[in-house]
Design a protein around this motif. Structure first.
Motif, PDB file in Angstrom:
ATOM      1  N   LEU A 277       0.487   3.897   3.546  1.00 55.15           N
ATOM      2  CA  LEU A 277      -0.528   4.943   3.639  1.00 55.15           C
ATOM      3  C   LEU A 277       0.110   6.328   3.633  1.00 55.15           C
TER       4      LEU A 277
ATOM      5  N   TYR B  98       1.339   7.158   0.095  1.00 55.02           N
ATOM      6  CA  TYR B  98       0.229   7.495  -0.791  1.00 55.02           C
ATOM      7  C   TYR B  98      -0.324   8.887  -0.485  1.00 55.02           C
TER       8      TYR B  98
ATOM      9  N   ASP C 121      -6.548   3.892  -5.145  1.00 54.99           N
ATOM     10  CA  ASP C 121      -7.318   4.677  -4.186  1.00 54.99           C
ATOM     11  C   ASP C 121      -8.290   3.794  -3.410  1.00 54.99           C
TER      12      ASP C 121
ATOM     13  N   ILE D 191      -6.202   1.657  -0.929  1.00 54.75           N
ATOM     14  CA  ILE D 191      -5.680   2.447   0.179  1.00 54.75           C
ATOM     15  C   ILE D 191      -6.793   2.793   1.163  1.00 54.75           C
TER      16      ILE D 191
ATOM     17  N   ARG E 196      -6.746   1.570   5.110  1.00 57.08           N
ATOM     18  CA  ARG E 196      -6.686   2.458   6.276  1.00 57.08           C
ATOM     19  C   ARG E 196      -7.887   2.283   7.215  1.00 57.08           C
TER      20      ARG E 196
END
Length: 276
Positions: free
Chosen positions: A71, A74, A96, A99, A103
């Motif tokens: 994370l 990125y 995207d 990710i 998270r």
């Protein structure tokens, strides 16, 4: 209907599929618990994330330190290290989406019916379950918020290393993250040591594995964790189960069937390496 718990996958997608095939895992009926570190070091982190996300409600996972590092990479906060083999994931057209899904995953899983607790690194003996749940929720809340890059930028560091209810702000979040995703050894009073990584028998005194220090959670629940490949799944007391057996280092990927305690093992496709 079975519950399967698997140690750190670290991008070892082929071994994961072979392990699930051993028990004919069916996401319509079975539940999969994952100890975190889904990504990094192995060859197929992208495939692992896509597969785990596709399982929907049939998977219960916790985030590990390598997942958090992804994370941060990125978000442009940390460097993409070649040894982590994350570039295909970072460059993927659905990166995207993956990710943002990642998270929003938890750092702690609790099943009251099974009396089962799972965290990537374990549960510090300084916490009771209510404190562990509160601290995990605090980190989860900031990770899922728009301000998550601020937290990721501040999460790296070894201090503070002693729990106090008076901790606040980013210091409190950093302690909780370290306890849930990085902890291995503690001092006898439960204070975290964030330096030693070796096997317990090689640790400098007075350090002890966190699970060797009595804590309130272990008295009432089974604790399942990953993170510590050097243990090779051995040496923990009854009721505390380490499932990281170093697949990405050439070891094995290990799975526990909760209902009968059966263990299933899938050898790594990689040459054995020294764990560091």
């Amino acid at each position: 209907m079975s519950t399967y718990l698997i140690g750190d996958i670290h991008g070892c997608y082929d071994e994961l599929q072979s392990l699930l095939a051993q028990v004919a895992f069916n996401p319509e009926h079975d539940t999969l618990w994952l100890t975190g570190d889904l990504v990094a070091r192995g060859p197929a982190s992208l495939d692992v994330l896509r597969f785990v996300r596709s399982l929907g409600d049939s998977v219960r996972l916790v985030l590990g330190n390598h997942d958090l590092h992804l994370l941060a990479v990125y978000a442009g906060i940390s460097r993409n290290k070649p040894k982590d083999r994350l570039t295909p994931l970072l460059d993927a057209p659905d990166a995207d989406e993956l990710i943002n899904w990642l998270r929003r995953q938890p750092l702690l899983q609790v099943d009251e019916e099974k009396r089962l607790v799972m965290a990537h690194a374990g549960i510090t003996p300084q916490w009771d379950l209510a404190t562990a749940q509160m601290c995990a929720r605090e980190v989860e809340a900031v990770l899922s918020s728009d301000s998550y890059p601020l937290f990721l930028d501040a999460m790296y560091g070894d201090m503070p290393n002693n729990w106090s209810p008076e901790l606040s702000g980013l210091s409190r979040l950093r302690f909780s993250t370290n306890a849930l995703t990085r902890m291995r050894f503690c001092f006898p009073n439960g204070q975290l040591d964030m330096i030693a990584k070796e096997a317990p028998e090689s640790a400098p005194p007075p350090l002890k594995p966190w699970f060797a220090i009595p804590g309130p959670v272990a008295q009432d629940y089974t604790i399942v964790f990953g993170h510590w490949a050097a243990l090779e799944g051995r040496g923990t007391p009854e009721g505390i189960i380490g499932l990281d057996t170093g697949c990405c280092w050439g070891g094995t990927l290990t799975m526990l069937r909760w209902e009968d305690g059966s263990l299933f093992v899938q050898p790594s496709n990689r040459e054995r390496m020294i764990v560091s």
